[in-house]
Design a protein around this motif. Structure first.
Motif, PDB file in Angstrom:
ATOM      1  N   ALA A 208       0.824  -1.209   0.000  1.00  0.00           N
ATOM      2  CA  ALA A 208       0.000   0.000   0.000  1.00  0.00           C
ATOM      3  C   ALA A 208       0.859   1.260   0.000  1.00  0.00           C
ATOM      4  O   ALA A 208       0.527   2.249  -0.665  1.00  0.00           O
ATOM      5  N   ARG A 209       1.976   1.212   0.708  1.00  0.00           N
ATOM      6  CA  ARG A 209       2.851   2.387   0.791  1.00  0.00           C
ATOM      7  C   ARG A 209       3.646   2.579  -0.507  1.00  0.00           C
ATOM      8  O   ARG A 209       3.779   3.696  -1.009  1.00  0.00           O
ATOM      9  N   LEU A 210       4.170   1.472  -1.065  1.00  0.00           N
ATOM     10  CA  LEU A 210       5.014   1.580  -2.250  1.00  0.00           C
ATOM     11  C   LEU A 210       4.207   1.812  -3.526  1.00  0.00           C
ATOM     12  O   LEU A 210       4.663   2.505  -4.441  1.00  0.00           O
ATOM     13  N   TRP A 211       3.019   1.205  -3.603  1.00  0.00           N
ATOM     14  CA  TRP A 211       2.210   1.300  -4.820  1.00  0.00           C
ATOM     15  C   TRP A 211       1.151   2.394  -4.741  1.00  0.00           C
ATOM     16  O   TRP A 211       0.500   2.679  -5.749  1.00  0.00           O
ATOM     17  N   GLY A 212       0.983   2.980  -3.562  1.00  0.00           N
ATOM     18  CA  GLY A 212      -0.100   3.946  -3.385  1.00  0.00           C
ATOM     19  C   GLY A 212       0.214   5.319  -3.915  1.00  0.00           C
ATOM     20  O   GLY A 212       0.091   6.321  -3.192  1.00  0.00           O
ATOM     21  N   HIS A 213       0.639   5.391  -5.171  1.00  0.00           N
ATOM     22  CA  HIS A 213       0.933   6.659  -5.832  1.00  0.00           C
ATOM     23  C   HIS A 213       0.176   6.704  -7.157  1.00  0.00           C
ATOM     24  O   HIS A 213       0.005   5.677  -7.825  1.00  0.00           O
ATOM     25  N   ALA A 214      -0.262   7.877  -7.536  1.00  0.00           N
ATOM     26  CA  ALA A 214      -1.097   8.016  -8.723  1.00  0.00           C
ATOM     27  C   ALA A 214      -0.421   7.438  -9.965  1.00  0.00           C
ATOM     28  O   ALA A 214      -1.037   6.728 -10.757  1.00  0.00           O
ATOM     29  N   ALA A 215       0.864   7.728 -10.144  1.00  0.00           N
ATOM     30  CA  ALA A 215       1.563   7.267 -11.343  1.00  0.00           C
ATOM     31  C   ALA A 215       1.609   5.747 -11.399  1.00  0.00           C
ATOM     32  O   ALA A 215       1.407   5.136 -12.461  1.00  0.00           O
ATOM     33  N   THR A 216       1.858   5.104 -10.258  1.00  0.00           N
ATOM     34  CA  THR A 216       1.930   3.640 -10.213  1.00  0.00           C
ATOM     35  C   THR A 216       0.572   3.020 -10.506  1.00  0.00           C
ATOM     36  O   THR A 216       0.455   2.070 -11.302  1.00  0.00           O
ATOM     37  N   VAL A 217      -0.470   3.530  -9.869  1.00  0.00           N
ATOM     38  CA  VAL A 217      -1.814   2.993 -10.080  1.00  0.00           C
ATOM     39  C   VAL A 217      -2.255   3.194 -11.525  1.00  0.00           C
ATOM     40  O   VAL A 217      -2.847   2.300 -12.137  1.00  0.00           O
ATOM     41  N   ASN A 218      -1.946   4.350 -12.094  1.00  0.00           N
ATOM     42  CA  ASN A 218      -2.334   4.601 -13.481  1.00  0.00           C
ATOM     43  C   ASN A 218      -1.614   3.659 -14.441  1.00  0.00           C
ATOM     44  O   ASN A 218      -2.186   3.221 -15.452  1.00  0.00           O
ATOM     45  N   ARG A 219      -0.349   3.320 -14.138  1.00  0.00           N
ATOM     46  CA  ARG A 219       0.365   2.345 -14.967  1.00  0.00           C
ATOM     47  C   ARG A 219      -0.278   0.966 -14.861  1.00  0.00           C
ATOM     48  O   ARG A 219      -0.391   0.243 -15.855  1.00  0.00           O
ATOM     49  N   LEU A 220      -0.707   0.598 -13.657  1.00  0.00           N
ATOM     50  CA  LEU A 220      -1.390  -0.680 -13.475  1.00  0.00           C
ATOM     51  C   LEU A 220      -2.686  -0.718 -14.268  1.00  0.00           C
ATOM     52  O   LEU A 220      -3.011  -1.720 -14.917  1.00  0.00           O
ATOM     53  N   LEU A 221      -3.439   0.369 -14.223  1.00  0.00           N
ATOM     54  CA  LEU A 221      -4.694   0.426 -14.980  1.00  0.00           C
ATOM     55  C   LEU A 221      -4.421   0.373 -16.473  1.00  0.00           C
ATOM     56  O   LEU A 221      -5.113  -0.332 -17.215  1.00  0.00           O
ATOM     57  N   ASP A 222      -3.400   1.098 -16.934  1.00  0.00           N
ATOM     58  CA  ASP A 222      -3.057   1.081 -18.354  1.00  0.00           C
ATOM     59  C   ASP A 222      -2.695  -0.327 -18.816  1.00  0.00           C
ATOM     60  O   ASP A 222      -2.956  -0.709 -19.962  1.00  0.00           O
ATOM     61  N   SER A 223      -2.076  -1.118 -17.917  1.00  0.00           N
ATOM     62  CA  SER A 223      -1.650  -2.461 -18.290  1.00  0.00           C
ATOM     63  C   SER A 223      -2.825  -3.400 -18.548  1.00  0.00           C
ATOM     64  O   SER A 223      -2.641  -4.480 -19.106  1.00  0.00           O
ATOM     65  N   THR A 224      -4.032  -2.994 -18.149  1.00  0.00           N
ATOM     66  CA  THR A 224      -5.224  -3.803 -18.432  1.00  0.00           C
ATOM     67  C   THR A 224      -5.808  -3.496 -19.809  1.00  0.00           C
ATOM     68  O   THR A 224      -6.731  -4.166 -20.248  1.00  0.00           O
ATOM     69  N   GLY A 225      -5.272  -2.450 -20.457  1.00  0.00           N
ATOM     70  CA  GLY A 225      -5.807  -2.036 -21.747  1.00  0.00           C
ATOM     71  C   GLY A 225      -6.934  -1.037 -21.631  1.00  0.00           C
ATOM     72  O   GLY A 225      -7.503  -0.628 -22.646  1.00  0.00           O
ATOM     73  N   SER A 226      -7.261  -0.616 -20.425  1.00  0.00           N
ATOM     74  CA  SER A 226      -8.359   0.327 -20.205  1.00  0.00           C
ATOM     75  C   SER A 226      -7.826   1.725 -19.922  1.00  0.00           C
ATOM     76  O   SER A 226      -6.756   1.888 -19.330  1.00  0.00           O
ATOM     77  N   ARG A 227      -8.598   2.712 -20.341  1.00  0.00           N
ATOM     78  CA  ARG A 227      -8.286   4.114 -20.071  1.00  0.00           C
ATOM     79  C   ARG A 227      -9.436   4.702 -19.260  1.00  0.00           C
ATOM     80  O   ARG A 227     -10.535   4.899 -19.779  1.00  0.00           O
ATOM     81  N   LEU A 228      -9.180   4.963 -17.997  1.00  0.00           N
ATOM     82  CA  LEU A 228     -10.222   5.493 -17.120  1.00  0.00           C
ATOM     83  C   LEU A 228     -10.088   6.993 -16.982  1.00  0.00           C
ATOM     84  O   LEU A 228      -9.002   7.563 -17.138  1.00  0.00           O
ATOM     85  N   ASP A 229     -11.197   7.637 -16.650  1.00  0.00           N
ATOM     86  CA  ASP A 229     -11.176   9.068 -16.412  1.00  0.00           C
ATOM     87  C   ASP A 229     -10.486   9.339 -15.070  1.00  0.00           C
ATOM     88  O   ASP A 229     -10.252   8.422 -14.268  1.00  0.00           O
TER      89      ASP A 229
END
Length: 287
Positions: free
Chosen positions: A163-184
């Motif tokens: 939670a501490r290491l991954w809890g950053h906007a850039a990291t989470v957005n990269r994880l979401l991008d890796s699913t092929g989805s683009r969220l608002d």
């Protein structure tokens, strides 16, 4: 009563209910009127992932959307019950507590596998899977990933570290991008909230460690519950061929495909998903 942990701007916070159904303390969104539908999110998510699909369903149906045990805002009372069978049994108990007999279950990703398992316990008229996680990881990942998840799930302090290491906007957005989805930005921020919650990370790791979808698909399915499997061709987490192949092995299954969108298609293109779901639900027998 609403959990104090839920942020003030969380989707459908005003419709969230606290349901004590042992062994868990459930957070359940209950909205709409009509024949009831049960909506189940995937691993690492929460009921919020249906936030854009819910308003398209509630003019016709009552939707019940729980956070799965240990994830989102459902407090787990038994970490050893994150496997697919125990989780299905606990959801059946929740339905009894709510005096609920769902017409159908709509599941996303791992929630779709759980929906299929529930068809063995509940008299469902139908099951809908959205980018259903119905296949095992391939190659070395099929051995290493479940083993890694088991090790992490039993290692003290790991959820807090993640939670501490991954809890950053850039990291989470990269994880979401890796699913092929683009969220608002709003959707990105909601997943960031979840990743920053060590209890949610712990529940997600526990589910991954105990999940065995290969055993589910190997079981004979004596009850031919009608099933709609929706896949999106841009899904980089669960390829569309997984649903396509699963449809061939189920007794009564319809396969539908949406182009381009990623794993979180119900968040990217809820109208397109609803256009497939609603006519199919309307055709189900009632009573």
């Amino acid at each position: 009563m609403v959990f104090d942990r839920i942020p003030p701007d969380w989707p459908y916070r005003d419709r969230a209910r606290r349901i004590a159904s042992p062994p868990h303390d459930w957070c359940v969104v209950d909205a709409g009127e009509g024949p009831p539908l049960l909506l189940l999110h995937g691993a690492g998510g929460s009921g919020h992932s249906f936030r854009k699909l819910i308003p398209l369903l509630t003019p016709h149906y009552r939707v019940i959307v729980p956070d799965l045990p240990g994830q989102g805002f459902t407090r787990s009372g038994a970490r050893g019950r994150y496997g697919i069978d125990p989780m299905a049994e606990d959801i059946v108990a929740l339905c009894r507590k709510l005096d609920l007999s769902p017409l159908a279950v709509i599941g996303h990703s791992a929630g779709a596998a759980l929906a299929l398992r529930l068809s063995d316990f509940l008299p469902l008229k139908g099951v809908i899977g959205i980018n259903a996680a119905l296949g095992a990881f391939e190659g070395a990942a099929g051995v290493l990933f479940p083993l890694l998840a088991r090790v992490l799930a039993v290692t003290p302090f790991i959820p807090h570290v993640v939670a501490r290491l991954w809890g950053h906007a850039a990291t989470v957005n990269r994880l979401l991008d890796s699913t092929g989805s683009r969220l608002d930005p709003e959707g990105q921020a909601q997943y960031l909230t979840l990743v920053r919650d060590a209890a949610h990370v712990d529940g997600t790791l526990g589910m991954m460690a105990q999940w065995r979808v290969d055993e589910l698909m190997a079981q004979p399915r004596p009850v031919a519950t009608p099933t709609l499997l929706i896949a999106s061709t841009g899904d980089m987490a669960v390829p569309a061929r997984v649903s396509r192949d699963a449809a061939r092995h189920l007794k009564v299954a319809t396969y539908a495909e949406l182009p381009d969108f990623g794993h979180l298609v119900h968040e990217e293109a809820p109208e397109a998903v609803a256009e497939l779901i609603l006519p199919w639900l309307d055709a189900l027998p009632r009573g």
